[in-house]
Design a protein around this motif. Structure first.
Motif, PDB file in Angstrom:
ATOM      1  N   SER A  56      27.005  71.927  -7.001  1.00 58.11           N
ATOM      2  CA  SER A  56      26.348  71.550  -8.260  1.00 58.11           C
ATOM      3  C   SER A  56      27.313  71.092  -9.350  1.00 58.11           C
ATOM      4  O   SER A  56      26.885  70.800 -10.466  1.00 58.11           O
ATOM      5  N   SER A  58      28.889  68.302  -9.812  1.00 60.83           N
ATOM      6  CA  SER A  58      28.668  66.946 -10.327  1.00 60.83           C
ATOM      7  C   SER A  58      27.479  66.916 -11.280  1.00 60.83           C
ATOM      8  O   SER A  58      27.455  66.140 -12.237  1.00 60.83           O
ATOM      9  N   VAL A  59      26.473  67.780 -11.044  1.00 61.38           N
ATOM     10  CA  VAL A  59      25.329  67.865 -11.951  1.00 61.38           C
ATOM     11  C   VAL A  59      25.744  68.577 -13.237  1.00 61.38           C
ATOM     12  O   VAL A  59      25.463  68.115 -14.348  1.00 61.38           O
ATOM     13  N   GLN A 193      13.322  68.949   0.682  1.00 63.45           N
ATOM     14  CA  GLN A 193      13.732  68.063  -0.408  1.00 63.45           C
ATOM     15  C   GLN A 193      12.541  67.527  -1.216  1.00 63.45           C
ATOM     16  O   GLN A 193      12.575  67.522  -2.445  1.00 63.45           O
ATOM     17  N   THR A 197      11.953  68.532  -5.083  1.00 67.09           N
ATOM     18  CA  THR A 197      11.990  67.500  -6.120  1.00 67.09           C
ATOM     19  C   THR A 197      10.755  67.582  -7.012  1.00 67.09           C
ATOM     20  O   THR A 197      10.850  67.494  -8.245  1.00 67.09           O
ATOM     21  N   LYS A 251      20.427  64.777 -15.551  1.00 68.30           N
ATOM     22  CA  LYS A 251      20.676  64.625 -14.114  1.00 68.30           C
ATOM     23  C   LYS A 251      19.818  65.620 -13.346  1.00 68.30           C
ATOM     24  O   LYS A 251      19.644  66.758 -13.769  1.00 68.30           O
ATOM     25  N   GLN A 252      19.293  65.166 -12.207  1.00 71.13           N
ATOM     26  CA  GLN A 252      18.590  66.050 -11.285  1.00 71.13           C
ATOM     27  C   GLN A 252      19.078  65.750  -9.883  1.00 71.13           C
ATOM     28  O   GLN A 252      19.240  64.590  -9.508  1.00 71.13           O
ATOM     29  N   ALA A 253      19.336  66.797  -9.089  1.00 69.24           N
ATOM     30  CA  ALA A 253      19.797  66.618  -7.711  1.00 69.24           C
ATOM     31  C   ALA A 253      19.508  67.903  -6.942  1.00 69.24           C
ATOM     32  O   ALA A 253      19.000  68.882  -7.499  1.00 69.24           O
ATOM     33  N   THR A 254      19.840  67.900  -5.658  1.00 66.38           N
ATOM     34  CA  THR A 254      19.712  69.102  -4.834  1.00 66.38           C
ATOM     35  C   THR A 254      20.973  69.287  -3.997  1.00 66.38           C
ATOM     36  O   THR A 254      21.791  68.368  -3.864  1.00 66.38           O
ATOM     37  N   ASP A 257      21.635  66.669  -1.349  1.00 70.08           N
ATOM     38  CA  ASP A 257      22.336  65.436  -1.688  1.00 70.08           C
ATOM     39  C   ASP A 257      23.828  65.544  -1.379  1.00 70.08           C
ATOM     40  O   ASP A 257      24.514  64.533  -1.243  1.00 70.08           O
ATOM     41  N   TYR A 262      18.259  68.258   4.287  1.00 73.02           N
ATOM     42  CA  TYR A 262      17.150  68.195   3.334  1.00 73.02           C
ATOM     43  C   TYR A 262      16.001  69.133   3.702  1.00 73.02           C
ATOM     44  O   TYR A 262      14.965  69.126   3.055  1.00 73.02           O
ATOM     45  N   TYR A 268      19.008  71.441  -8.692  1.00 71.13           N
ATOM     46  CA  TYR A 268      19.908  71.519  -9.842  1.00 71.13           C
ATOM     47  C   TYR A 268      19.465  70.518 -10.901  1.00 71.13           C
ATOM     48  O   TYR A 268      19.031  69.407 -10.584  1.00 71.13           O
TER      49      TYR A 268
END
Length: 276
Positions: A56, A58-59, A193, A197, A251-254, A257, A262, A268
């Motif tokens: 996490s 990068s988020v 995933q 999301t 930013k949103q991600a998991t 990613d 997935y 995150y």
């Protein structure tokens, strides 16, 4: 030079690099790579994830990049407490937190002042293993260039009345201080995933409303999840009392990613709380 009793890091070398140079370089790279949208207004606080930096970081960098150029005297970090403890609110018994990048002194006078405004006790504990508060510290150490102190609170009792009381009391303490607020939270856990999301988008939407009760409503009805939902709600109550009127999602991600798996992911999100 004053010797401080510093809480030793239980996660350096696993959740993030133990080597100071490697840690600084990795944080700086995350911050360099964070592409922020236009941000208008005064930054009151940020919301950042708390998984291992590999997952996490990068988020989280998107949140902490908004603090560039700021010179707070104190940073308040609110996090969940993932282990068992009978007490509703916890803080460190140590005088500082240690990371490979050095010590950050705890502002004991601010904690005492906070307790004076609060009927719920804040219990100091030594050598806690909580990762969700510590994981944010190296980002703060790289992005904030002046010396600052820390006001750390770990919320074990994630109940609305606890968060509201704590947020209201914090606002009284921060009113005349040059402060930044940090809420530490991940989002949904171990859904696929697509489901993650959807759940995470709903919870992030709740964050932007700046109505902390809506965060608890999402959690209680299963419309969205955040393991640090009380930390976010607390920071929102504080920030609103300090004049904040906007939350901007950055930013949103998991975890998927990063890992490519997935089927079961952790969500995150990064956001900034503003006074426009």
């Amino acid at each position: 030079m004053t010797f401080l009793d510093a809480r030793p890091s239980p996660i350096a070398g696993t959740w993030y690099p133990k080597n100071p140079e490697a840690l600084a370089n990795s944080i700086d790279e995350y911050l360099r790579d964070a592409k922020l949208p236009p941000i208008q207004g005064q930054v009151i606080g940020v919301i950042a994830p708390h998984a291992g930096h590999r997952y996490s970081g990068s988020v989280a960098a998107h949140a902490f990049a908004t603090l560039r150029g700021l010179t707070p005297d104190i940073v308040v970090i609110l996090s969940p407490f993932h282990n068992f403890d009978p007490h509703p609110l916890l803080t460190t018994k140590h005088q500082a937190y240690n990371t490979p990048l050095g010590n950050i002194e705890v502002d004991s006078s601010a904690i005492d002042e906070l307790q004076s405004h609060l009927q719920i006790p804040i219990t100091p504990i030594a050598n806690d293993k909580e990762h969700s508060l510590e994981i944010e510290l190296p980002f703060l150490q790289r992005v904030i260039k002046n010396e600052f102190k820390l006001l750390p609170v770990m919320i074990r009792a994630q109940e609305e009345f606890v968060a509201e009381q704590l947020g209201t009391a914090l606002a009284k303490v921060m009113k005349n201080r040059n402060a930044i607020l940090v809420a530490s939270t991940d989002l949904s856990h171990f859904y696929d995933q697509q489901t993650a999301t959807r759940l995470d988008q709903e919870m992030l939407k709740r964050f932007t409303v700046l109505d902390p009760s809506m965060i608890f409503e999402a959690e209680q009805t299963g419309k969205g999840f955040a393991c640090g939902h009380a930390a976010v709600a607390t920071v929102q109550w504080t920030a609103k009392a300090l004049g904040a009127n906007k939350v901007q999602i950055l930013k949103q991600a998991t975890s998927g990613d990063v890992t490519g798996d997935y089927s079961s992911v952790v969500g995150y999100g990064a956001a900034v709380i503003l006074r426009v």
